[in-house]
Design a protein around this motif. Structure first.
Motif, short mmCIF file in Angstrom:
data_model
loop_
_atom_site.label_atom_id
_atom_site.label_comp_id
_atom_site.label_asym_id
_atom_site.label_seq_id
_atom_site.Cartn_x
_atom_site.Cartn_y
_atom_site.Cartn_z
N SER A 103 43.84 39.67 55.64
CA SER A 103 44.94 39.24 54.79
C SER A 103 45.61 37.97 55.31
CB SER A 103 45.97 40.37 54.65
OG SER A 103 46.52 40.67 55.90
N PRO A 145 49.03 34.15 44.48
CA PRO A 145 48.63 35.29 45.32
C PRO A 145 47.60 34.90 46.37
CG PRO A 145 47.50 35.41 43.21
CD PRO A 145 48.46 34.24 43.13
N ARG A 179 44.51 36.82 48.20
CA ARG A 179 43.69 38.04 48.15
C ARG A 179 42.60 37.95 49.19
NH1 ARG A 179 43.44 37.22 41.95
NH2 ARG A 179 45.51 37.95 41.35
N ASP A 180 42.54 38.94 50.07
CA ASP A 180 41.54 38.98 51.14
C ASP A 180 41.54 37.69 51.96
OD1 ASP A 180 40.65 41.54 50.36
OD2 ASP A 180 39.39 40.66 48.81
#
Length: 62
Positions: free
Chosen positions: A6, A44, A46-47
């Motif tokens: 993250s 955002p 993500r991963d």
């Protein structure tokens, strides 16, 4: 949760700008978002990958 997945490379964060305003972004680690104050958008992450699409951004309301 795997925190390494993250996390975003700090050098990458220095290079990224808002696709709408071309302005600086602020990293919100808790929300896992990149914030564009000028555009009032939150992109955002993500991963560990910033999603720099206006269509994916969350509008920031007052």
């Amino acid at each position: 949760m795997d925190t390494s997945a993250s996390r975003v490379d700090p050098k990458l964060l220095e290079l990224l700008v808002c696709p709408l305003t071309k302005g600086r972004l602020t990293y919100d680690a808790e929300a896992r978002e990149l914030i564009s104050e000028k555009a009032r958008l939150a992109y955002p992450i993500r991963d560990g990958i910033p999603i720099m699409l206006i269509s994916e951004a969350r509008e920031i309301k007052d």
